[in-house]
Scaffold this motif. Sequence first.
Motif, PDB file in Angstrom:
ATOM      1  N   HIS A 168      40.768  34.518  78.689  1.00 38.87           N
ATOM      2  CA  HIS A 168      39.192  34.224  79.575  1.00 38.87           C
ATOM      3  C   HIS A 168      39.656  33.846  80.655  1.00 38.87           C
ATOM      4  O   HIS A 168      40.564  32.948  80.985  1.00 38.87           O
ATOM      5  CB  HIS A 168      38.423  33.153  78.925  1.00 38.87           C
ATOM      6  CG  HIS A 168      36.955  33.282  79.421  1.00 38.87           C
ATOM      7  ND1 HIS A 168      35.966  33.757  78.663  1.00 38.87           N
ATOM      8  CD2 HIS A 168      36.549  33.064  80.596  1.00 38.87           C
ATOM      9  CE1 HIS A 168      34.751  33.548  79.283  1.00 38.87           C
ATOM     10  NE2 HIS A 168      35.017  33.190  80.429  1.00 38.87           N
ATOM     11  N   SER A 212      33.148  43.724  60.801  1.00 37.55           N
ATOM     12  CA  SER A 212      33.968  44.214  62.120  1.00 37.55           C
ATOM     13  C   SER A 212      33.163  45.114  63.014  1.00 37.55           C
ATOM     14  O   SER A 212      32.001  45.830  62.551  1.00 37.55           O
ATOM     15  CB  SER A 212      35.383  44.763  61.896  1.00 37.55           C
ATOM     16  OG  SER A 212      36.168  44.562  63.219  1.00 37.55           O
ATOM     17  N   THR A 258      38.893  38.449  78.675  1.00 36.51           N
ATOM     18  CA  THR A 258      37.144  38.582  79.217  1.00 36.51           C
ATOM     19  C   THR A 258      37.140  37.864  80.523  1.00 36.51           C
ATOM     20  O   THR A 258      37.664  36.848  80.644  1.00 36.51           O
ATOM     21  CB  THR A 258      36.233  37.556  78.077  1.00 36.51           C
ATOM     22  OG1 THR A 258      36.650  38.217  76.646  1.00 36.51           O
ATOM     23  CG2 THR A 258      35.067  37.530  78.403  1.00 36.51           C
ATOM     24  N   GLU A 308      35.209  42.712  78.909  1.00 36.56           N
ATOM     25  CA  GLU A 308      36.543  42.633  78.508  1.00 36.56           C
ATOM     26  C   GLU A 308      37.516  43.810  78.829  1.00 36.56           C
ATOM     27  O   GLU A 308      37.069  44.938  78.999  1.00 36.56           O
ATOM     28  CB  GLU A 308      36.195  42.379  76.985  1.00 36.56           C
ATOM     29  CG  GLU A 308      37.601  42.007  76.452  1.00 36.56           C
ATOM     30  CD  GLU A 308      37.320  41.401  74.888  1.00 36.56           C
ATOM     31  OE1 GLU A 308      36.241  41.790  74.360  1.00 36.56           O
ATOM     32  OE2 GLU A 308      38.098  40.781  74.375  1.00 36.56           O
ATOM     33  N   GLN A 310      37.695  46.291  65.689  1.00 37.18           N
ATOM     34  CA  GLN A 310      37.844  45.364  66.628  1.00 37.18           C
ATOM     35  C   GLN A 310      37.143  44.147  66.202  1.00 37.18           C
ATOM     36  O   GLN A 310      36.207  43.566  65.783  1.00 37.18           O
ATOM     37  CB  GLN A 310      37.043  45.802  68.074  1.00 37.18           C
ATOM     38  CG  GLN A 310      37.251  44.681  69.048  1.00 37.18           C
ATOM     39  CD  GLN A 310      36.658  45.148  70.339  1.00 37.18           C
ATOM     40  OE1 GLN A 310      35.423  45.678  70.160  1.00 37.18           O
ATOM     41  NE2 GLN A 310      36.788  44.660  71.439  1.00 37.18           N
ATOM     42  N   ASP A 311      38.059  43.187  66.212  1.00 34.03           N
ATOM     43  CA  ASP A 311      37.759  41.815  65.683  1.00 34.03           C
ATOM     44  C   ASP A 311      37.940  40.842  66.873  1.00 34.03           C
ATOM     45  O   ASP A 311      38.770  40.947  67.789  1.00 34.03           O
ATOM     46  CB  ASP A 311      38.522  41.395  64.491  1.00 34.03           C
ATOM     47  CG  ASP A 311      38.297  42.239  63.220  1.00 34.03           C
ATOM     48  OD1 ASP A 311      39.166  42.883  62.778  1.00 34.03           O
ATOM     49  OD2 ASP A 311      37.190  42.257  62.864  1.00 34.03           O
ATOM     50  N   PRO A 312      37.027  39.662  66.909  1.00 34.84           N
ATOM     51  CA  PRO A 312      37.262  38.893  68.163  1.00 34.84           C
ATOM     52  C   PRO A 312      38.511  38.245  68.302  1.00 34.84           C
ATOM     53  O   PRO A 312      39.105  37.760  67.444  1.00 34.84           O
ATOM     54  CB  PRO A 312      36.231  37.786  67.828  1.00 34.84           C
ATOM     55  CG  PRO A 312      35.199  38.506  66.942  1.00 34.84           C
ATOM     56  CD  PRO A 312      36.012  39.554  66.042  1.00 34.84           C
ATOM     57  N   GLY A 313      38.971  38.567  69.701  1.00 39.48           N
ATOM     58  CA  GLY A 313      40.310  37.836  69.946  1.00 39.48           C
ATOM     59  C   GLY A 313      41.654  38.319  69.411  1.00 39.48           C
ATOM     60  O   GLY A 313      42.800  38.044  69.607  1.00 39.48           O
TER      61      GLY A 313
END
Lengths: 114, 112
Positions: free
Chosen positions: A10, B87, A109, A88, B37-40
């Motif tokens: 981030h 997802s 992000t 992002e 796509q998964d967060p992070g």
Amino acid sequence: AQSVTQPDIHITVSEGASLELRCNYSYGATPYLFWYVQSPGQGLQLLLKYFSGDTLVQGIKGFEAEFKRSQSSFNLRKPSVHWSDAAEYFCAVGAPGNTGKLIFGQGTTLQVKP
Amino acid sequence: NAGVTQTPKFRILKIGQSMTLQCTQDMNHNYMYWYRQDPGMGLKLIYYSVGAGITDKGEVPNGYNVSRSTTEDFPLRLELAAPSQTSVYFCASSYPGQETQYFGPGTRLLVL
């Protein structure tokens, strides 16, 4: 193994400030390199790409990136950030002739402060 | 050109249900891809295809199936939905030698 690392999860910058997003890759040869941007709730849009030649590449929306072979890096830059750049950003690496498959970094992000 | 289109945009599934995510491209691209796509975690390749009748596994294929009967369409099938398949799914396409992938708007899937 091939991999892409975006060290910054981030980043927050003020509108009008300069921006640099980092991308490091691990690959046995010179890969194809990409930066994509994803606005909230949207798909990915190509910002720029590097295949060969001039190591400084220009993209859309005023972005540029520089390929540095010695550092295995492909950092994205913009001299003056606009509020609409909040999104992002994904760095990706591909191999020539490898059916076009890409390996993506985890993403960074970008938040823009007014 | 519409580019890459995906349907549905959003879906809620119960555990054990099945569904097909649709993907169509009108650019006459030979190559097509499915990502999740998964967060992070960035995007992970599920399956890809280099042409009609030819598909292959990507990095995370378990729990999914694909088919490619035409150049334009590349559906992704979930047979027994599990919470781990919650997802956002993206379809993409590219032309051989151009390497640039064009992405659809995504399908958000929630498995409860």
